[in-house]
Design a protein around this motif. Structure first.
Motif, short mmCIF file in Angstrom:
data_model
loop_
_atom_site.label_atom_id
_atom_site.label_comp_id
_atom_site.label_asym_id
_atom_site.label_seq_id
_atom_site.Cartn_x
_atom_site.Cartn_y
_atom_site.Cartn_z
N LEU A 1 0.81 -1.21 0.00
CA LEU A 1 0.00 0.00 0.00
C LEU A 1 0.85 1.27 0.00
O LEU A 1 0.55 2.23 -0.71
CB LEU A 1 -0.93 -0.02 1.22
CG LEU A 1 -1.93 1.12 1.34
CD1 LEU A 1 -2.85 1.18 0.13
CD2 LEU A 1 -2.75 0.98 2.62
N GLY A 2 1.91 1.29 0.80
CA GLY A 2 2.74 2.48 0.87
C GLY A 2 3.39 2.86 -0.44
O GLY A 2 3.68 4.04 -0.68
N ASP A 3 3.63 1.89 -1.34
CA ASP A 3 4.24 2.17 -2.63
C ASP A 3 3.35 3.06 -3.49
O ASP A 3 3.84 3.80 -4.35
CB ASP A 3 4.52 0.87 -3.39
CG ASP A 3 5.53 0.00 -2.68
OD1 ASP A 3 6.30 0.52 -1.86
OD2 ASP A 3 5.53 -1.22 -2.93
N LEU A 4 2.04 2.99 -3.29
CA LEU A 4 1.12 3.80 -4.10
C LEU A 4 1.36 5.28 -3.89
O LEU A 4 1.19 6.08 -4.81
CB LEU A 4 -0.33 3.46 -3.74
CG LEU A 4 -0.85 2.09 -4.15
CD1 LEU A 4 -2.22 1.87 -3.54
CD2 LEU A 4 -0.91 1.97 -5.66
N PHE A 5 1.74 5.66 -2.66
CA PHE A 5 1.83 7.07 -2.30
C PHE A 5 3.27 7.47 -1.96
O PHE A 5 3.50 8.31 -1.11
CB PHE A 5 0.89 7.35 -1.13
CG PHE A 5 -0.52 6.91 -1.40
CD1 PHE A 5 -1.33 7.61 -2.28
CD2 PHE A 5 -1.03 5.76 -0.81
CE1 PHE A 5 -2.62 7.20 -2.54
CE2 PHE A 5 -2.32 5.34 -1.06
CZ PHE A 5 -3.13 6.06 -1.93
N VAL A 6 4.21 6.87 -2.66
CA VAL A 6 5.62 7.13 -2.38
C VAL A 6 6.00 8.58 -2.68
O VAL A 6 6.97 9.10 -2.12
CB VAL A 6 6.51 6.15 -3.19
CG1 VAL A 6 6.42 6.43 -4.68
CG2 VAL A 6 7.95 6.18 -2.72
#
Length: 736
Positions: free
Chosen positions: A122-127
């Motif tokens: 999930l965190g990769d989406l909003f890097v």
């Protein structure tokens, strides 16, 4: 023909455990390889049939008024900037608006973004979003943990698919099956009902398109994960009345830490133009995921001393004992009707059903000191969730004298059912050190029976009116009234407690449009979220806490010009505090205050596209808590992110890109006695678009955590995990 090699970054498994719940057993399903084979065969058959018919162009040119309403996505390259302010967002009870029209801070990850970045968690989406801190994991129970503006998202209420709710615990949905992902920052009580004031994530599924879609994707990520993905779509029948979109994914191989992954996912979207006014749609998604060699959770509440051990690089099986695994099965179904009452009025209704089943055997390392010594507890639980929702809504516009109104009126019903293990294991299996091989073992004896532990019902009515006062000024007023009922049960089926709450959550906003490309706004919204079900590490384990109320104030401005865009927002959020006190009880006491500034800008000039944003955040516990005056755990004071892309003029189709994110230090505990150090992560990538044999072909490569930075990632108060090591991803896409 398209072969789309989606770059998949090495899935680094976070075997982190959710402090508040247990897990449910997943069923084993057949592999999707046969589905992929069938999809390829159908694709080539469809291509041949289309060539023989020679009628594709007629369907593509059909008048848009006869087509189903669809979500249009503005890709980064098309908008010319990286802000995507003209991209649509689903604002719940406010209806469908663009980012520019929404009087709240938002982020849209477009289809182009999903293609260009390696995304495995999930965190990769909003890097590239400074308002977001990554607490997530790719393959563990922490899959849905994310912090927005210093507040962690609610895994029970802060996640949607096409605006419909699902329970996200231990579930990372298949990102390659979505057209875009939307983040609504801050309180969302009016728009969606109960939920954390941190924000809400909405996944937008791929829908049928007027033009045929046929692509095949092949991907590789280190250590040795291979992935295949097929995307097929188009329209059929007289006047192209029926549409379809099929996606299928198979992923399998060895993880960076020596564990293994096997994932199969299938999604199908259908629609039908039943009449000139009435349309029908259907979406379904199924994913089965199995991970062996699950990464352990690291719990620090019992650690002596003021400092964490130095960060480790979790790139092998050193921390992984014998036997840990996670099985997760996720299903989502939705159907709806939309009827155009008049040119400016639409009536819609929808029903959705989703289930999540998880079985996990997880190692929880209780750190004892700053040297890295630990006690190894094994957590073996099963868990199942089900979520049903029905909603009906009317949207339209009318005028009263010189005033123009855009109104939304609706009602909704939803039921959530939580099933937990009748029995489970949470026991010490041995000791160890972060610096030596974990040799502790635990193998589950078999399946675990489940019982109905709780049921939550929400009934709501909502209405909003956006009044256009003049060409530049408008005002929004909305209100949602929710009847909330939570029933908790014993293993024997008796009711152990009941919580009834009627709540009214309003929102108001004043908007000013100096021109068509700019909006300034001031907004106020309230939110109500479910209280935690206390996890097994706390003294009051099993207790269900009361819902928490929040208030949010925000002032902002957004503008998108030819070649550049910018956003700014000032916000203040007041939330009832929930934390573990000195006696290790999870309690609600006092307030948590979050106030900050968000700034973002992007530009395109020549072959270059650049963008960046930052967040300044001040937080504090107030009013009667054990930690009054302390900084709220898990809230960095400063986060900055930037990205740059360069289209090489000498090589048409070749694009180089890079991005970075700096996450400032944060307090690990409400007591503010242990600090997690800040860190910077740099990612790079390259893409090349060309034609091979007449078919559009795209090649991509990316390296994440280029410097192989060692760092601790904050996950939850008292919980950390090792940061992901450097990873290589390769991909190729063929469109046919």
């Amino acid at each position: 023909m398209i072969i789309h090699l989606h770059r998949t970054r090495l899935p680094l498994d976070i075997s982190a455990r959710r402090p508040n719940c247990h897990a449910g057993q997943a069923r084993i399903v057949p592999p999707v390889r046969s589905v992929l084979t069938l999809a390829l065969a159908l694709a080539f058959a469809h291509q041949t049939a289309a060539a023989d018919a020679g009628a594709v162009a007629q369907g593509e040119a059909r008048d848009s008024a006869q087509q189903l309403p669809t979500i249009s996505v503005t890709a980064t390259g098309e908008s010319g900037t990286l802000q995507n302010l003209d991209a649509p967002v689903n604002a719940g009870a406010l209806g469908n608006l663009t980012q520019l029209e929404t009087p709240f801070s938002t982020t849209v990850v477009t289809h182009s973004d999903l293609d260009e970045r390696p995304v495995v968690k999930l965190g990769d989406l909003f890097v590239t979003d400074a308002s977001v801190s990554d607490n997530s994991g790719a393959h563990g129970a922490w899959a849905s943990y994310l912090t927005v503006r210093g507040l962690q998202l609610d895994w029970q209420n802060a996640f949607r698919i096409d605006g419909k709710p699902f329970l996200s615990y231990a579930t990372t949905p298949p990102f390659e099956h979505f057209e875009q992902v939307e983040l609504l920052k801050g309180a969302s009580g009016f728009m969606y009902g109960f939920g954390s004031p941190g924000g809400l994530v909405n996944y937008v599924t791929k829908k049928p398109t007027s033009q045929p879609v046929r692509s095949v994707s092949l991907g590789f990520s280190s250590d040795s994960i291979w992935r295949q993905h097929v995307d097929l779509g188009g329209r059929a029948g007289g006047e192209d009345r029926f549409g379809y979109r099929l996606n299928a994914t198979h992923e399998q191989g060895h993880l960076y830490n020596g564990g293994s992954l096997k994932r199969n996912a299938v999604s199908l979207a259908l629609d039908a133009r039943l009449t000139d006014r009435l349309t029908w749609d259907f979406q379904s998604l199924y994913q089965d995921k199995k991970v062996d060699g699950l990464e352990p959770t690291i719990y620090t509440a019992s650690m002596a001393g003021p400092a964490l051990p130095r960060p480790i690089r979790d790139s092998d099986r050193t921390l992984v004992g014998n036997g840990p695994f996670l099985n997760n099965e996720f299903q989502f179904y939705s159907t709806g009707l939309k009827y155009r009452l008049a040119s400016d009025w639409v009536l819609s209704t929808s029903y959705s059903h989703s289930t999540t089943r998880t079985r996990r055997n997880e190692s929880v390392l209780f750190l004892k000191d700053g040297l890295g010594n630990y006690d190894d507890y094994r957590s073996d639980y099963a868990e199942r969730y089900a979520f049903d929702q029905w909603q009906a809504m009317v949207q339209g516009s009318f005028a009263t004298g010189p005033l123009e109104h855009q109104v939304v009126v609706g009602t909704s019903w939803q039921k959530q059912r939580n099933d937990y293990s009748v029995s489970g294991v949470y026991a010490l299996t041995g000791t160890g050190s972060l610096w030596s091989q974990n040799t502790n073992s635990y193998y589950p004896p078999g399946g675990l029976d489940l019982y109905r532990a709780g049921q939550i019902t929400q009934k709501a009515v909502f209405a909003s009116d956006t009044v256009k006062l003049s060409e530049r000024w408008s005002v929004l007023a909305g209100v949602r009234h929710t009847k909330f009922r939570q029933e908790n049960y014993t293993v024997a089926g008796a009711t152990s407690s009941v919580y009834d709450k009627n709540s009214t959550t309003p929102t108001v906003a004043l908007m000013f449009r100096p021109d068509a490309q700019t909006m300034a706004y001031a907004s106020y919204v309230e939110s109500l979220e479910q209280g935690a079900t206390v996890g097994s590490v706390y003294v009051n384990r099993g207790e269900t806490l009361s819902p928490l109320k929040s208030k949010q104030y925000e002032v902002g401005i957004k503008t998108e010009r030819s070649g550049w865009a910018a956003t700014a927002a000032l916000f203040r959020i007041e939330r009832a505090a929930e934390y573990a006190n000195a006696a290790n009880e999870l309690v609600q006491d006092g307030l948590s205050i979050y106030q900050g500034l968000e700034l973002g800008a992007s530009s395109r000039f020549g072959a270059w596209r650049v963008g960046g944003n930052l967040m300044l955040l001040d937080t504090e516990y107030r009013r009667g808590t054990d930690y009054t005056g302390n900084r709220v755990a898990g809230t960095p004071r400063f986060i900055a992110a930037g990205q740059v892309a360069y289209s090489v003029p000498q090589v048409p189709g070749l694009t180089l890109r890079a991005d970075f994110k700096y996450t400032g230090s944060t307090m690990l505990r409400p007591a503010n006695d242990v600090r997690v150090a800040g860190y910077t992560i740099v990612n790079v990538g390259v893409g090349y678009e060309t034609r091979i044999g007449g078919y559009e072909t795209i090649f991509r490569a990316a390296v994440t955590n280029l410097a192989d930075k060692r760092y601790w990632e904050f996950q939850y108060a008292d919980y950390v995990k090792p940061g992901y090591p450097r990873a290589l991803t390769l991909g190729a896409t063929l469109k046919f």
